[in-house]
Design an enzyme around this catalytic site. Structure first.
Site, short mmCIF file in Angstrom:
data_model
loop_
_atom_site.label_atom_id
_atom_site.label_comp_id
_atom_site.label_asym_id
_atom_site.label_seq_id
_atom_site.Cartn_x
_atom_site.Cartn_y
_atom_site.Cartn_z
CE LYS A 2 -3.64 -9.09 -7.70
NZ LYS A 2 -4.03 -7.77 -8.15
CE LYS A 28 -2.80 0.44 -3.41
NZ LYS A 28 -3.48 -0.53 -2.73
N GLY A 81 -8.13 -2.88 -7.72
CA GLY A 81 -8.73 -1.74 -7.32
C GLY A 81 -8.23 -1.23 -5.85
CG ASP A 82 -6.40 1.23 -2.77
OD1 ASP A 82 -6.28 0.56 -2.00
OD2 ASP A 82 -6.42 2.43 -2.04
CB SER A 116 -6.42 -9.80 -6.12
OG SER A 116 -7.23 -8.88 -5.95
#
Ligand code: NDP
Ligand code: 2IT
Length: 450
Positions: free
Chosen positions: A93, A129, A168-169, A381
């Site tokens: 995740k 990631k 998102g990031d 999340s």
């Protein structure tokens, strides 16, 4: 500087050999390994399990070509990544970052940190990631859509609601998540919670958009109260960045009675001695996708200064870096200390260099490290995943209350670990160790492969 513990020294040397030319990844690993020194003194048997040797090596690293056609009909090629770092305590995740500075080192440092952060939330999520060196700035919606579709065409082969759940990031918000989700659904013929940060009309969670910024303030409030019995009300606050995390950190800080006087983007910063007017910022950043310099043109009395790093010379009680990695160096940290800062909490990932952290800790500044302080985003999340699995949604208040509980709990886990291993108040060490313990236990029970 080398490690006191020979075993840790050996692990670090191997990581350096394997990942030469990846400075951000090495920086993140080094900090975590340093935190393990007091743990290994108390529990030398940990070395025998090989957990630390294994935890620094990602389970899987995927790199792929993303080709797409721009509005002029030209073919563009970008590079896509997903690191699936650790799945001991749950599906991988972690977010996706679209920014020209993205490379293997950046993705691996983020993926590594994510493992410990996710563990701290107490929810069942492993660490991952991903992202691309694609720059969404100046692209049309249609270009962003075609890029996202091409990116997902490959990524879809590697993810799934029980395998790996991106979000998102930097550079990936509601628009990008929508295009990515649409493409995944088209390819797999499946409507599942494979991404988080989704729109509310198709399975998103209330309060996810606000969660990282709000969580940062819940954490900071608890840290200030427990460590020095200080309140946020009446404090002057500087927040870097003006994206998702910075905006909702500003909102909650203001609600708590603090005065946010500065925000930035990669070009420069604005100073508003009257306190930032967030409606103006939201209009510029969320609606127009414009530059923060616009703020000074629209708000009387506000100043714009070219160059983003100058923001750390603004006098404040609390500094909340919410832009990007290594945005505060040792010198800038010293300036903050000289100007009387009492607390720093990281909304961004790894915004303080090792030298900056040393300055903060040596000067008795309360310091909330990213893995703990910004975990509210991924925690929510996790709550989105739960709601998707139940095919049910909680109210904003229900999600927000759970988020608050999780952030308070994270502070205490980190603080208690700092006490247990003899460095009371060192939350860098506390967060790393508290996050590590659960993963180490799970890995040990599950045997040696992976
Ligand atoms: P956004 O894309 O919404 O905003 C990013 C902000 O940071 C923008 O103001 C951007 O300015 C600035 N920025 C980005 N790169 C740089 C750079 N190299 N130098 C100076 N400023 C820069 O991203 P988020 O708000 O989501 O993310 C901000 C930070 O928070 C990142 O470190 C991210 O990893 C972290 N984070 C995000 C979470 C989330 O849920 N979104 C959760 C936990 C952590 P510009 O527009 O000029 O590029
Ligand atoms: O760094 C982070 O924790 C995030 N970008 C959020 C990840 C997520 O899966 O919500």
């Amino acid at each position: 500087m080398s490690f006191k513990n020979q075993y840790l020294q050996g692990v670090y040397e191997t990581v350096c050999k394997r990942n030469a030319n990846e400075p951000e990844f090495l920086q993140a690993v080094r900090e975590v390994l340093e935190s393990f020194e007091p743990v290994l003194e108390k529990k030398p048997e940990l070395a025998k399990t090989g957990v630390i040797d294994r935890i620094v090596e990602p389970e899987r690293f995927i790199q792929f070509r993303v080709s797409w056609v721009d509005d002029k009909g030209n073919v563009q090629v970008n590079r896509g990544y997903r690191v699936q770092f650790n799945s001991a305590i749950g599906p991988y995740k972690g977010g996706l970052r679209f920014h020209p500075s993205v490379n293997a080192s950046v993705i691996k440092f983020l993926g590594f940190e994510q493992c410990f952060k996710n563990s701290l939330t107490s929810l069942p999520m492993g660490g991952g990631k991903g992202g691309s060196d694609f720059d969404p700035k100046g692209k049309s919606d249609a270009e962003v859509m075609r890029f996202c579709q091409s990116f997902m065409t490959e990524l879809a082969k590697h993810i799934g609601p029980d395998t790996d759940v991106p979000a998102g990031d930097i550079g990936v918000g509601a628009r990008e998540i929508g295009y990515l989700f649409g493409q995944y659904k088209r390819l797999q013929n499946e409507f599942t919670g494979v991404l988080t940060g989704k729109g509310l009309s198709y399975g998103g969670s209330l309060a996810r958009k606000e969660a990282t910024g709000y969580g940062l303030l819940y954490f900071t409030k608890e840290m200030l109260q427990c460590m020095k019995n200080i309140d946020i009300a009446g404090k002057t606050i500087v927040i870097s960045g003006s994206g998702n995390v910075a905006i909702y950190a500003t909102q909650k800080a203001t609600e708590m009675g603090g005065k946010v006087v500065a925000l930035s983007d990669s070009n420069g910063y604005v100073y508003d001695k009257n306190g930032i007017n967030l409606d103006v910022v939201k209009q510029i950043k969320e609606v127009e996708r414009g530059r923060i310099s616009e703020y000074a043109k629209r708000v009387p009395g506000a100043e714009y200064h070219e160059g983003c790093r100058g923001i750390w010379s603004v006098k404040c009680d609390i500094a909340l870096p919410c832009a990007t990695q290594n945005e505060i160096n040792g010198e800038e940290a010293q300036t903050l200390v000289n100007n009387g800062v009492i607390a720093v909490a990281e909304g961004a990932n790894m915004p303080s260099t090792p030298e900056a952290i040393e300055v903060f800790l040596n000067n008795g500044i309360m310091f909330g490290p990213a893995k703990a302080a910004n975990a509210g985003g991924v925690a929510t999340s996790g709550l989105e995943m739960s709601q998707n699995s139940m095919r049910y949604s909680w109210t904003f208040e229900e999600v927000d209350e759970k988020l608050k509980g999780i952030m308070i709990n994270i502070f205490h886990s980190a603080y208690n670990a700092s006490k247990e291993f003899g460095q009371e108040g060192n939350l860098v060490m506390g967060a790393n160790v508290a996050g590590f313990m659960k993963i180490a236990d799970a890995m040990t029970w599950q045997g040696i492969a992976y």
